[in-house]
Design a protein around this motif. Sequence first.
Motif, PDB file in Angstrom:
ATOM      1  N   HIS A 244      21.861  71.534  38.831  1.00  0.00           N
ATOM      2  CA  HIS A 244      22.712  70.463  39.376  1.00  0.00           C
ATOM      3  C   HIS A 244      24.133  70.604  38.869  1.00  0.00           C
ATOM      4  O   HIS A 244      25.082  70.590  39.637  1.00  0.00           O
ATOM      5  CB  HIS A 244      22.159  69.087  39.010  1.00  0.00           C
TER       6      HIS A 244
ATOM      7  N   ALA B 290      25.153  72.576  42.141  1.00  0.00           N
ATOM      8  CA  ALA B 290      25.239  71.510  43.145  1.00  0.00           C
ATOM      9  C   ALA B 290      26.475  70.644  42.986  1.00  0.00           C
ATOM     10  O   ALA B 290      27.162  70.355  43.977  1.00  0.00           O
ATOM     11  CB  ALA B 290      23.981  70.649  43.092  1.00  0.00           C
TER      12      ALA B 290
ATOM     13  N   LEU C  77      29.637  72.264  44.234  1.00  0.00           N
ATOM     14  CA  LEU C  77      29.543  72.472  45.677  1.00  0.00           C
ATOM     15  C   LEU C  77      29.768  71.184  46.445  1.00  0.00           C
ATOM     16  O   LEU C  77      30.616  71.119  47.339  1.00  0.00           O
ATOM     17  CB  LEU C  77      28.180  73.069  46.034  1.00  0.00           C
ATOM     18  N   TYR C  78      29.057  70.118  46.098  1.00  0.00           N
ATOM     19  CA  TYR C  78      29.246  68.904  46.875  1.00  0.00           C
ATOM     20  C   TYR C  78      30.545  68.201  46.539  1.00  0.00           C
ATOM     21  O   TYR C  78      31.092  67.489  47.371  1.00  0.00           O
ATOM     22  CB  TYR C  78      28.035  67.976  46.852  1.00  0.00           C
ATOM     23  N   SER C  79      31.100  68.431  45.365  1.00  0.00           N
ATOM     24  CA  SER C  79      32.429  67.885  45.071  1.00  0.00           C
ATOM     25  C   SER C  79      33.486  68.585  45.911  1.00  0.00           C
ATOM     26  O   SER C  79      34.397  67.938  46.445  1.00  0.00           O
ATOM     27  CB  SER C  79      32.756  68.050  43.588  1.00  0.00           C
TER      28      SER C  79
ATOM     29  N   LEU D 257      32.976  70.089  48.815  1.00  0.00           N
ATOM     30  CA  LEU D 257      32.787  69.673  50.204  1.00  0.00           C
ATOM     31  C   LEU D 257      33.339  68.264  50.441  1.00  0.00           C
ATOM     32  O   LEU D 257      33.933  67.985  51.481  1.00  0.00           O
ATOM     33  CB  LEU D 257      31.310  69.736  50.583  1.00  0.00           C
ATOM     34  N   ASP D 258      33.170  67.382  49.469  1.00  0.00           N
ATOM     35  CA  ASP D 258      33.702  66.035  49.595  1.00  0.00           C
ATOM     36  C   ASP D 258      35.227  66.062  49.636  1.00  0.00           C
ATOM     37  O   ASP D 258      35.857  65.352  50.411  1.00  0.00           O
ATOM     38  CB  ASP D 258      33.197  65.156  48.462  1.00  0.00           C
TER      39      ASP D 258
ATOM     40  N   ARG E  24      29.741  61.949  54.802  1.00  0.00           N
ATOM     41  CA  ARG E  24      29.173  62.149  53.471  1.00  0.00           C
ATOM     42  C   ARG E  24      27.752  61.609  53.365  1.00  0.00           C
ATOM     43  O   ARG E  24      26.866  62.283  52.842  1.00  0.00           O
ATOM     44  CB  ARG E  24      30.056  61.452  52.440  1.00  0.00           C
TER      45      ARG E  24
ATOM     46  N   ALA F 167      25.083  63.644  55.230  1.00  0.00           N
ATOM     47  CA  ALA F 167      24.995  64.974  54.627  1.00  0.00           C
ATOM     48  C   ALA F 167      24.231  64.920  53.310  1.00  0.00           C
ATOM     49  O   ALA F 167      23.403  65.789  53.028  1.00  0.00           O
ATOM     50  CB  ALA F 167      26.394  65.548  54.416  1.00  0.00           C
ATOM     51  N   ILE F 168      24.495  63.897  52.509  1.00  0.00           N
ATOM     52  CA  ILE F 168      23.775  63.762  51.234  1.00  0.00           C
ATOM     53  C   ILE F 168      22.296  63.501  51.492  1.00  0.00           C
ATOM     54  O   ILE F 168      21.421  64.111  50.865  1.00  0.00           O
ATOM     55  CB  ILE F 168      24.394  62.644  50.380  1.00  0.00           C
TER      56      ILE F 168
ATOM     57  N   GLY G  90      20.675  66.660  52.692  1.00  0.00           N
ATOM     58  CA  GLY G  90      20.533  67.609  51.592  1.00  0.00           C
ATOM     59  C   GLY G  90      19.390  67.259  50.660  1.00  0.00           C
ATOM     60  O   GLY G  90      18.610  68.131  50.263  1.00  0.00           O
TER      61      GLY G  90
END
Length: 174
Positions: A58, A62, A65-67, A69-70, A110, A113-114, A117
């Motif tokens: 994480h 992760a 990556l998600y930061s 993308l955000d 967001r 997508a979350i 995921g």
Amino acid sequence: MRSARRDFERLYGASPAHLLGALASFAVIAVAAMGWFVEPAISLEYILIWFGGAIVAHDVLALPLYSALDRLTALRPRRRAPAHGVAGRRAGEGEDRGERVRVPGHVYLRVPAILAGVIGLVYSPEILGKGDATYFIASGQHQHVYLGRYLALVAALFALSGLAYLRSRHTRRG
């Protein structure tokens, strides 16, 4: 009775219902954790390795990556709010009086997508068809339906989010 409840809320910081909910959650967690140790093949060492791997995965993979993308979804020029809004009110005041708060559009991307995921991560073995033979022996069913169902669920999540976005844009103008 009211003063006892107020005293409890002052000391605990929340209502008695919150405490009951928290205790019920801990009871469910305890039962699940005890179930791990019923199986003789599972040892505490493997559980700790799994948790350590999950934390590293994480934090190292992760989260960046998600930061990123955000940040990418929020990369449009923002208009600055005036220092004083309607009737001399500062920006941000009055939101607790029933006025609508403007939600940025990227939030509507967001959330689905979350959810997609997390669901994809949890059900990835079924979605990818890993272990189909074992699954068939145990249930008499095949895993080939999971990918289509997952894609339909993701499409529904984004469609509902799109409808919510359109509704928010419509009510903001009206």
